[in-house]
Scaffold this active site. Structure first.
Site: not given
Length: 717
Positions: A127, A387
Site C-alpha cells: 500500500e 376455531s
C-alpha cells in the site's frame, strides 16, 4: 459653379509623399527596436518568477496555516482509537452467547508492538512502500501515478499513502473530488505532524476496512481464519493485506481462489520491496491456510429483524457500539426451528412464537428457511385463525355468567341468515360448555356469540391484544377475521397468567461495549383483563380440548391447555397453548392461501407444538392448573373423531366441495389442485372423491319446505 470650384481647389493640392521604406530587421527609422525586444521579454520572465515565488510562498503559508489548524483540532491518539465508523451492534441471547453481530466489527485493539512484523511489512509493501520516507503525502508516488496515467491512459496506480487512507477512513468519505483530495492531503500532513509513524500505522491496521463488516486486522483475522490478529502467519497476512484494494472482490468468504491469487501478488511485492527474502516468499504455503466457516443466515434473524428496530425507541439518538441482550433462548430456538422444519407439510410454510409468563420471547421462527424467505410470518402475516378464535367467544360467555358445567344445546341454528354447521355435520343435543369447546361445536359457539353480542366478542379479542381489524358479522365466531400469530400467542399467554395482560418483548437490556447500561426492560404495571374465575374457567376448557378434544396431538406428558384452529379448505392450521409457564403458538399454511392437503390444527401444528414444548419445558417443574380437570360424559363416535382429526396419525384433507379426501387412496385429487375459496357449505364428508350426499337443504327443497338463506362457516377444529 460651386462644385467645379471645389474640384479645382482639390486638384491644386500638392501630393502627399509616401512613407520611407523600413529597413529589414529595424524597429524604427533609426533601428533602435532591435535592442529593446529582448529586454522586454527578460523583464516579463523576471516578473513571472517573482509573482510565482510569491504565489508559492502564499500557498505554502496557507497550507501551513491549514495544517496547523487541522493539527490543533485533531483528537488525541486515545480518542482516535475509540472512534468508530458506523454503529456496531452485538446481539446476545439470554445466556450471554452471541447470536449475531451487525454493522462494523472492530475486534480487539492490537498495539503496534504486538502486531506481527509480517502483517506490517505486507501492508507497507503493497500500500505505501515509501511510508517511512514521506511526510503524509508522497510527491514521488503522485508523480509515478501521473506518469502511469499518461502512459496507459488509465489510473492504474493510486498515489494515496497509508496516512491519506487513514485520514479518509476517519474523517472523510470516498467521493472522488478535488476538494476532498485537498482536505485529505492537509489532514494527512496534520496527522504526520501530530503522531509518530508507529502510531499512524497502529491506527491504520486497527481501523482499515477488510470487507464483510470487519474493521482492523483482529476482526478480519477472526472472521476469515478464526483466531486473533496477533497470531497471523505470512500467508494469512498477505491475504488480509490484499483485501484493502478490493474487499468484496478478494474476500475469502466470496472467492477463496481470488483471495489466494491476490495474496501471492502481495508476497511477490514484499520480496521486491526487500521485506522478505526469496526463501521466505517461496515458503509461503497457502495450502495450509485454514479458513473459518462462514456463519450462515438462520432462523435467529427472524427474531433480530423483529427486535432490533425497537432500539430506535429504547435508545434513541445513540451511535455508540452497543450490545443488545435479548430474551431468546438458543436451545429453544433450535428446537423451534427443528419442529417447524420437520412438521410443516410439503410446499407449506410454518411459523412459531414462544414466550415466557412475563412476555419474554423465548423462540421465534418466521418461516421454514430464512435464506429462501426472510418474511416473518410469526409477526407480520395476517391469516384467519379458525376455531382458535373461539377463545374469545368463550371468554365473553364466561364473563357473562356461563360456567364450564352449564348446559348448552348443539342443534341447528340460523343467525341473520347464516347457518353454521359442525365439521362432522351432526348434532349432540344437550351437552355442557366444556364438551362444546373440547369438540369445537360451531353451532354452540354461534349461539354464545349471538347471546353475548358479536361486538362483545370483538371487544374481548381487542382487550387480549388482537391488533388487526375485527368484523362483527355472525361468522366472526368461527375466526373469519385475520390475525397475527404473535397476537394470538399473547392472548393465550394472558390466560396462562390468570387473566393478567402480557406484553411480548425481546430486548432485556442494552449496554455499551464497555458495560455502561443504556436501557433495561421493566415490567409494565399489572393489568387484569378478566376476573380470576373467568381465566380459571377458560383454562378448564382449554385443557379439556387437549386431553380429549381436537388438540390431543399436543400432549407432552404434563398439563397442557390449548386450542386448535383450521380454516376453510385446509388453508390454515393453528395450535396455540401453554404449559409450565410457557405459551407457544404455531401456524402453518401456504403464503398464497391455497389449500394444503392434510393440514388441520390438530395434526401438523399440534405435533410441532408438542415436539418443541417437550424441549422447552424439560427443565421446568410440572405445574398443575388452578382448575381441576373434568372430563365430560359425552364422547365422540370413532367416525366423528376421524372427522375432527383428533387422531395424530390421520392425514387427510377436505376438498373444495367439502369431501373428505385420503391422499393414500385411489381417486384423490393432486396436491396442486387449483386454488379456490368457495363458501364452506358444511357438507358431510363423503370420502373417496365422490360427490357429497344430499344435504338438508336439498331435502327441504325436494319436500317443499322453506329453506333459510345460508352463509359460509369456518371449519370446526
Amino acid at each position: 459653379m460651386a462644385r467645379s470650384a471645389i474640384r479645382r481647389s482639390l486638384s491644386e493640392q500638392p501630393p502627399v509623399p509616401p512613407p520611407p521604406p523600413r529597413k529589414p530587421g529595424g524597429g524604427g527609422a533609426n533601428g533602435g527596436g532591435k535592442g529593446r525586444r529582448p529586454g522586454r521579454i527578460a523583464r516579463f520572465f523576471r516578473k513571472l518568477l517573482v509573482w510565482g515565488l510569491a504565489l508559492a510562498v502564499a500557498v505554502i503559508l496557507a497550507i501551513g496555516a491549514a495544517v496547523a489548524v487541522a493539527a490543533s483540532s485533531l483528537p488525541g491518539f486515545e480518542a482516535l482509537k475509540s472512534q468508530a465508523q458506523g454503529q456496531m451492534i452485538v446481539v446476545r441471547a439470554r445466556d450471554g452467547s452471541e447470536l449475531v453481530s451487525l454493522g462494523p466489527s472492530y475486534g480487539k485493539w492490537i498495539p503496534v508492538a504486538q502486531i506481527p512484523a509480517t502483517m506490517k511489512d505486507a501492508m507497507i509493501s503493497v500500500e505505501d512502500r515509501r511510508y517511512y520516507d514521506h511526510f503524509g503525502v508522497d510527491p514521488v508516488g503522485i508523480a509515478r501515478s501521473l506518469f502511469v496515467r499518461v502512459e496507459s491512459g488509465k489510473w492504474r496506480q493510486g498515489g494515496s499513502t497509508i496516512t491519506q487512507q487513514l485520514a479518509r477512513n476517519i474523517f472523510l468519505n470516498n467521493n472522488r473530488t478535488f476538494t476532498r483530495k485537498i482536505r485529505e492531503a492537509i489532514l494527512s500532513i496534520a496527522l504526520e505532524s501530530k503522531f509518530s509513524k508507529a502510531q499512524i500505522l497502529e491506527l491504520y491496521l486497527n481501523k482499515v476496512y477488510f470487507g464483510g463488516g470487519a474493521y482492523g486486522i483482529d476482526s478480519a483475522s477472526r472472521k476469515f481464519f478464526g483466531h486473533p490478529g496477533d497470531r497471523l502467519t505470512l500467508p494469512e497476512a498477505a491475504i488480509i493485506a490484499g483485501l484493502v484494494k478490493a474487499p468484496s472482490r478478494y474476500s475469502p468468504t466470496a472467492d477463496k481462489e481470488a483471495a489466494v491469487s491476490r495474496a501471492k501478488v502481495v508476497v511477490a511485492t514484499m520480496q521486491d520491496a526487500g521485506a522478505i527474502t526469496a526463501d521466505e516468499a517461496a515458503g509461503a504455503d497457502f495450502t495450509k491456510v485454514t479458513f473459518a466457516q462462514e456463519a450462515g443466515q438462520n432462523s435467529v434473524r427472524y427474531f433480530t429483524d423483529w427486535a432490533l428496530p425497537q432500539l430506535d425507541l429504547l435508545v434513541p439518538e445513540n451511535n455508540q457500539p452497543i450490545e443488545v441482550w435479548t430474551t431468546l433462548d438458543p436451545a429453544m430456538q433450535r428446537a423451534a426451528t427443528d419442529a417447524v422444519a420437520k412438521n410443516a407439510p410439503n410446499g407449506a410454510q410454518g411459523a412459531l412464537v414462544s414466550m415466557d409468563r412475563d412476555g419474554a420471547i423465548l423462540a421465534m421462527v418466521g418461516g421454514t428457511d430464512y435464506v429462501t424467505s426472510n418474511y416473518n410470518r410469526a409477526t407480520n402475516a395476517v391469516r384467519q385463525p379458525g376455531s382458535a378464535w373461539k377463545l374469545f367467544v368463550y371468554l365473553a360467555a364466561l364473563e357473562a355468567g356461563y360456567k364450564p358445567d352449564d348446559t348448552v344445546v348443539d342443534e341447528p341454528v340460523t343467525i341473520q341468515g347464516w347457518s353454521p354447521h359442525n365439521d362432522a355435520r351432526n348434532f349432540a343435543g344437550k351437552i355442557d360448555v366444556r364438551t362444546a369447546f373440547a369438540y369445537s361445536k360451531n353451532t354452540v359457539a354461534a349461539q354464545l356469540g349471538n347471546e353475548v353480542g358479536f361486538g362483545t366478542v370483538a371487544g374481548m379479542a381487542r382487550r387480549f391484544g388482537v391488533t388487526t381489524p375485527i368484523n362483527t358479522m355472525p361468522s366472526m365466531v368461527l375466526g373469519t377475521s385475520d390475525v397475527r400469530l404473535i397476537d394470538m400467542a399473547r392472548a393465550f399467554a394472558a390466560v396462562s397468567a390468570k387473566g393478567s395482560a402480557v406484553d411480548p418483548y425481546g430486548i432485556a437490556k442494552v449496554t455499551t461495549t464497555d458495560g455502561q447500561l443504556l436501557y433495561e426492560h421493566k415490567p409494565a404495571p399489572a393489568q387484569q383483563l378478566v376476573a380470576d374465575y373467568v381465566a380459571a374457567g377458560i383454562t378448564d376448557l382449554l385443557q379439556t380440548a387437549v386431553n380429549i378434544g381436537t388438540g390431543r396431538a399436543a400432549q407432552i406428558g404434563r398439563p397442557v391447555a390449548g386450542k386448535t384452529g383450521t380454516t376453510s379448505s385446509n388453508k390454515d392450521g393453528w395450535f396455540i397453548g401453554f404449559s409450565s409457564g410457557i405459551t407457544t403458538g404455531v401456524w402453518m399454511g401456504r403464503d398464497d392461501a391455497r389449500p394444503v392437503p392434510g393440514l388441520m390444527g390438530g395434526t401438523a401444528p399440534a405435533r410441532a407444538f408438542a415436539q418443541y414444548m417437550r424441549v422447552a419445558t424439560a427443565r421446568r417443574p410440572v405445574e398443575q392448573f388452578d382448575t381441576q380437570l373434568k372430563l365430560p360424559e359425552y364422547t365422540l363416535e370413532p367416525d366423528d373423531e376421524a372427522n375432527l382429526g383428533t387422531n395424530p396419525e390421520d392425514y387427510y384433507y377436505v376438498d373444495e366441495k367439502g369431501n373428505l379426501i385420503d391422499p393414500n387412496r385411489q381417486g384423490a385429487p393432486p396436491p396442486d389442485a387449483p386454488p379456490g375459496r368457495p363458501e364452506d357449505n358444511g357438507q358431510p364428508p363423503a370420502g373417496d372423491g365422490q360427490p357429497p350426499a344430499a344435504d338438508d337443504g336439498f331435502l327441504d327443497q325436494a319436500t317443499g319446505k322453506q329453506v333459510p338463506p345460508r352463509g359460509g362457516a369456518g371449519r370446526g377444529n
